[in-house]
Design an enzyme around this catalytic site. Structure first.
Site, mmCIF file in Angstrom:
data_model
loop_
_atom_site.group_PDB
_atom_site.id
_atom_site.type_symbol
_atom_site.label_atom_id
_atom_site.label_comp_id
_atom_site.label_asym_id
_atom_site.label_seq_id
_atom_site.Cartn_x
_atom_site.Cartn_y
_atom_site.Cartn_z
ATOM 1 N N LYS A 22 -8.435 -9.556 -10.769
ATOM 2 C CA LYS A 22 -7.603 -8.440 -11.248
ATOM 3 C C LYS A 22 -6.119 -8.757 -11.145
ATOM 4 O O LYS A 22 -5.367 -8.554 -12.095
ATOM 5 C CB LYS A 22 -7.911 -7.184 -10.429
ATOM 6 C CG LYS A 22 -6.852 -6.113 -10.499
ATOM 7 C CD LYS A 22 -7.114 -4.999 -9.505
ATOM 8 C CE LYS A 22 -5.918 -4.110 -9.283
ATOM 9 N NZ LYS A 22 -4.972 -4.586 -8.273
ATOM 10 N N ASN A 23 -5.693 -9.259 -9.994
ATOM 11 C CA ASN A 23 -4.252 -9.414 -9.797
ATOM 12 C C ASN A 23 -3.666 -10.600 -10.565
ATOM 13 O O ASN A 23 -2.455 -10.709 -10.694
ATOM 14 C CB ASN A 23 -3.907 -9.469 -8.302
ATOM 15 C CG ASN A 23 -4.067 -8.087 -7.665
ATOM 16 O OD1 ASN A 23 -4.137 -7.079 -8.365
ATOM 17 N ND2 ASN A 23 -4.148 -8.043 -6.348
ATOM 18 N N CYS A 116 -1.667 2.171 -6.539
ATOM 19 C CA CYS A 116 -2.174 2.792 -5.306
ATOM 20 C C CYS A 116 -1.027 3.246 -4.418
ATOM 21 O O CYS A 116 0.006 2.593 -4.338
ATOM 22 C CB CYS A 116 -3.029 1.786 -4.541
ATOM 23 S SG CYS A 116 -4.578 1.406 -5.350
ATOM 24 N N ARG A 121 6.651 1.122 -1.758
ATOM 25 C CA ARG A 121 6.427 -0.147 -2.463
ATOM 26 C C ARG A 121 7.639 -0.419 -3.347
ATOM 27 O O ARG A 121 7.575 -0.288 -4.572
ATOM 28 C CB ARG A 121 5.135 -0.083 -3.292
ATOM 29 C CG ARG A 121 3.896 0.151 -2.445
ATOM 30 C CD ARG A 121 2.633 0.175 -3.283
ATOM 31 N NE ARG A 121 2.208 -1.143 -3.682
ATOM 32 C CZ ARG A 121 1.139 -1.383 -4.452
ATOM 33 N NH1 ARG A 121 0.405 -0.375 -4.899
ATOM 34 N NH2 ARG A 121 0.804 -2.620 -4.778
ATOM 35 N N ASP A 304 -5.450 -6.624 1.169
ATOM 36 C CA ASP A 304 -6.411 -5.975 0.261
ATOM 37 C C ASP A 304 -7.832 -5.947 0.822
ATOM 38 O O ASP A 304 -8.694 -5.251 0.276
ATOM 39 C CB ASP A 304 -6.419 -6.684 -1.101
ATOM 40 C CG ASP A 304 -5.083 -6.569 -1.803
ATOM 41 O OD1 ASP A 304 -4.304 -5.671 -1.449
ATOM 42 O OD2 ASP A 304 -4.819 -7.380 -2.705
ATOM 43 N N ARG A 396 -10.345 1.000 -11.294
ATOM 44 C CA ARG A 396 -9.144 0.253 -11.680
ATOM 45 C C ARG A 396 -9.317 -1.228 -11.357
ATOM 46 O O ARG A 396 -8.667 -2.073 -11.956
ATOM 47 C CB ARG A 396 -7.921 0.775 -10.911
ATOM 48 C CG ARG A 396 -7.336 2.058 -11.482
ATOM 49 C CD ARG A 396 -5.965 2.334 -10.903
ATOM 50 N NE ARG A 396 -5.257 1.089 -10.694
ATOM 51 C CZ ARG A 396 -4.622 0.750 -9.565
ATOM 52 N NH1 ARG A 396 -4.573 1.581 -8.566
ATOM 53 N NH2 ARG A 396 -4.021 -0.408 -9.476
HETATM 54 N N1 EPU Z 1 8.321 -5.622 -1.179
HETATM 55 C C1 EPU Z 1 9.643 -5.264 -1.065
HETATM 56 N N2 EPU Z 1 10.450 -5.398 -2.146
HETATM 57 C C2 EPU Z 1 9.999 -5.876 -3.329
HETATM 58 C C3 EPU Z 1 8.653 -6.229 -3.453
HETATM 59 C C4 EPU Z 1 7.834 -6.095 -2.342
HETATM 60 O O1 EPU Z 1 10.087 -4.830 -0.001
HETATM 61 O O2 EPU Z 1 10.791 -5.968 -4.272
HETATM 62 C C5 EPU Z 1 7.426 -5.515 -0.005
HETATM 63 C C6 EPU Z 1 6.273 -4.551 -0.245
HETATM 64 O O3 EPU Z 1 6.638 -3.227 0.054
HETATM 65 C C7 EPU Z 1 5.214 -5.091 0.679
HETATM 66 C C8 EPU Z 1 5.458 -6.595 0.635
HETATM 67 O O4 EPU Z 1 6.796 -6.756 0.166
HETATM 68 O O5 EPU Z 1 5.415 -4.645 1.983
HETATM 69 C C9 EPU Z 1 4.529 -7.375 -0.252
HETATM 70 O O6 EPU Z 1 4.510 -6.791 -1.538
HETATM 71 P P1 EPU Z 1 4.174 -7.612 -2.858
HETATM 72 O O7 EPU Z 1 5.339 -7.521 -3.778
HETATM 73 O O8 EPU Z 1 3.660 -8.956 -2.507
HETATM 74 O O9 EPU Z 1 3.027 -6.740 -3.462
HETATM 75 P P2 EPU Z 1 2.740 -6.468 -4.976
HETATM 76 O O10 EPU Z 1 3.093 -7.686 -5.765
HETATM 77 O O11 EPU Z 1 3.330 -5.189 -5.424
HETATM 78 C C10 EPU Z 1 0.363 -7.453 -4.966
HETATM 79 C C11 EPU Z 1 -0.993 -6.952 -5.324
HETATM 80 C C12 EPU Z 1 -1.474 -5.985 -4.267
HETATM 81 C C13 EPU Z 1 -1.450 -6.665 -2.898
HETATM 82 C C14 EPU Z 1 -0.052 -7.227 -2.609
HETATM 83 C C15 EPU Z 1 0.023 -8.017 -1.328
HETATM 84 C C16 EPU Z 1 -0.853 -6.962 -7.726
HETATM 85 C C17 EPU Z 1 -0.777 -6.194 -8.982
HETATM 86 N N3 EPU Z 1 -0.916 -6.267 -6.601
HETATM 87 O O12 EPU Z 1 1.196 -6.304 -4.955
HETATM 88 O O13 EPU Z 1 -2.800 -5.679 -4.610
HETATM 89 O O14 EPU Z 1 -1.800 -5.742 -1.908
HETATM 90 O O15 EPU Z 1 0.349 -8.102 -3.691
HETATM 91 O O16 EPU Z 1 -0.855 -9.093 -1.365
HETATM 92 O O17 EPU Z 1 -0.880 -8.187 -7.736
HETATM 93 C C18 EPU Z 1 -4.773 -4.404 -4.646
HETATM 94 O O18 EPU Z 1 -5.256 -5.275 -5.362
HETATM 95 O O19 EPU Z 1 -5.443 -3.481 -4.098
HETATM 96 C C19 EPU Z 1 -3.333 -4.428 -4.391
HETATM 97 C C20 EPU Z 1 -2.666 -3.368 -3.951
#
Ligand code: EPU
Length: 425
Positions: A22-23, A116, A121, A304, A396
């Site tokens: 998915k990701n 979610c 975030r 996750d 999702r």
């Molecule tokens: N963060 C910041 N600033 C940013 C971006 C992130 O402070 O600009 C913080 C976030 O708040 C969090 C950490 O950095 O504490 C990591 O966030 P990351 O950006 O890595 O998460 P994401 O890219 O938004 C993806 C996955 C998530 C998964 C996270 C962590 C996707 C679409 N989503 O989210 O997947 O939990 O990486 O591995 O790729 C799921 O599949 O259930 C899911 C939520």
């Protein structure tokens, strides 16, 4: 309202197949915007996030065909249509439209993403990257407006290791002038998958999968054909399920290296994990030992899987502490598990669970995707008939879940119940 119903306690055995990640999917699909001819992606999961992205690409003029996991995207007629509302709010990953549209059109207007609710975030690191590449970024009434005369490569140090920011900056940088260096980049397998697609389109990217990624901008990217990697989180969910309720389960289409942190924890608990090339076999586990878990960025234990894993810990002898260092408030499954008799409590950034507990069926709510997966596992373990509401969160990210679980002997089905049956918070 559709719900899942599960009669727990059935021994699960046989083979279960993992779908495409998915990701990765949610980044690969927007990446196609950058091409100047059609892109084919094979092995995509049939989940609502993918269907929503298909609609979003069609909304901006893309021709998209999707069947049997294969999506063919013709990006030639796409235009930089502003998308402040609507479908962009349905999923978190709509933020990848920002990087891809900025890269191709040099401007974009995208509503702040949904997804979610796991606590705050922010996307400040994505924006920092776009600005470093020369974009002017403003937030106007809940939508992000990005404008650039031209994009120029830059050195960007991420203050937080972020999957989304790493991929989004890659998307914006592949057509920029000159060299971009992303330092403190995330290393998740999904980042390598996206870099592979972009490289096959003609991009020049080095270092994906390490914490320094170098991108030399090119003039044009072309269409290509790509097969997505297997979903390590779906694989992990099935491994946890096998440890909790399995009587010998083979998980098919998995890259064992991608789930190593989970494998190590399962072994520590007393679970046998037999690794093949693309399969993992987990025999019946007689006795589970409590363990402590801390989530970390890849290759650490993934946030996750923390919620599904907490269900397994209710079945283990002793006390376990689960700490989520990525999303400190990602524990909404715990209240629901308590309805099912789990001995668990949240303390700050951690959950403390004691076991083994006989879980009892209840009517519960899936507050988010992985909480939903946790409740499915709990329902498979529990005595009696569990009802899971708000299953749109589960759908999702997990495609054909009912059919897959029925295939290994689970007594699970989907049912429509009246709205007034909704559990109140
Ligand atoms: N963060 C910041 N600033 C940013 C971006 C992130 O402070 O600009 C913080 C976030 O708040 C969090 C950490 O950095 O504490 C990591 O966030 P990351 O950006 O890595 O998460 P994401 O890219 O938004 C993806 C996955 C998530 C998964 C996270 C962590 C996707 C679409 N989503 O989210 O997947 O939990 O990486 O591995 O790729 C799921 O599949 O259930 C899911 C939520």
């Amino acid at each position: 309202m559709d719900v899942y119903k599960i009669k727990g306690g059935k021994p699960l055995r046989g083979k279960i197949k993992v779908s495409g990640a998915k990701n990765s999917a949610v980044a690969l699909i927007p990446a196609s915007i950058l091409a100047s001819s059609p892109v084919t992606i094979e092995g995509l999961p049939e989940i609502s996030d993918v269907f929503t992205l298909q609609t979003l690409l069609e909304d901006i003029g893309g021709q998209v065909e999707f069947s049997g996991g294969k999506m063919v995207i013709d990006p030639r007629e796409m235009v930089a249509m502003p998308m402040p509302n609507g479908n962009v709010k349905k999923l978190r990953a709509s933020y990848y439209l920002m990087g891809a549209m900025l890269g191709r059109f040099k401007h974009a207007a995208i509503g702040l993403p949904g997804g979610c609710h796991l606590g705050p975030r922010p996307i400040d690191q994505h924006i920092k990257g776009f600005e470093a590449l020369g974009a002017k970024v403003t937030n106007e009434h809940g939508a992000i407006y990005l404008r650039a005369d031209e994009l120029r490569g830059a050195k960007i140090y991420l203050d937080v290791v972020s999957v989304g920011a790493t991929i989004n900056i890659m998307l914006a940088a592949v057509l920029a002038k000159g060299r971009t260096v992303i330092e403190n980049a995330a290393k998740e397998p999904e980042i390598i998958d996206v870099a592979t697609l972009l490289s096959n389109m003609g991009a020049k990217i080095k270092g994906a999968g390490t914490n320094v990624i170098r991108i030399d901008g090119v003039e044009q990217l072309n269409g290509t054909k790509h097969t997505i990697i297997p979903d390590r989180i779906e694989a992990g969910t099935f491994m946890i399920m096998a440890a909790a309720a399995g009587d010998g389960i083979t998980i098919d289409n998995v890259i064992p290296l991608h789930v190593e942190a989970l494998t190590a924890k399962l072994r520590e608990m007393g679970v046998e994990v037999e690794e093949g090339e693309e399969q993992i076999f987990i025999p019946k586990t007689e006795k589970l030992q409590a363990v402590d878990v801390k989530t970390l960025v890849y290759p650490g234990f993934p946030t996750d899987l923390q919620q599904p894993f907490s269900v397994l810990l209710t079945q283990a002898a002793g006390s376990s502490v689960v700490t989520d260092t990525i999303y400190s408030a990602r524990f909404k499954q715990i209240d629901e598990l308590r309805r099912m008799n789990a001995d668990s409590r949240v303390e700050g950034q951690s959950v403390i669970l004691s076991g083994p507990t006989k879980l009892e069926a209840a009517t519960v709510r899936a507050s988010d995707l992985r909480a939903g997966a946790a409740l499915v596992i709990a329902g498979l373990v529990a005595n009696g008939e569990t009802e899971i509401q708000e299953i749109q969160h589960i759908e999702r990210g997990y495609g054909s879940l009912i059919e897959k679980l029925q295939g290994i002997g689970a007594d699970i089905w989907k049912e429509t119940v009246p709205e007034e049956a909704v559990v109140k918070e």
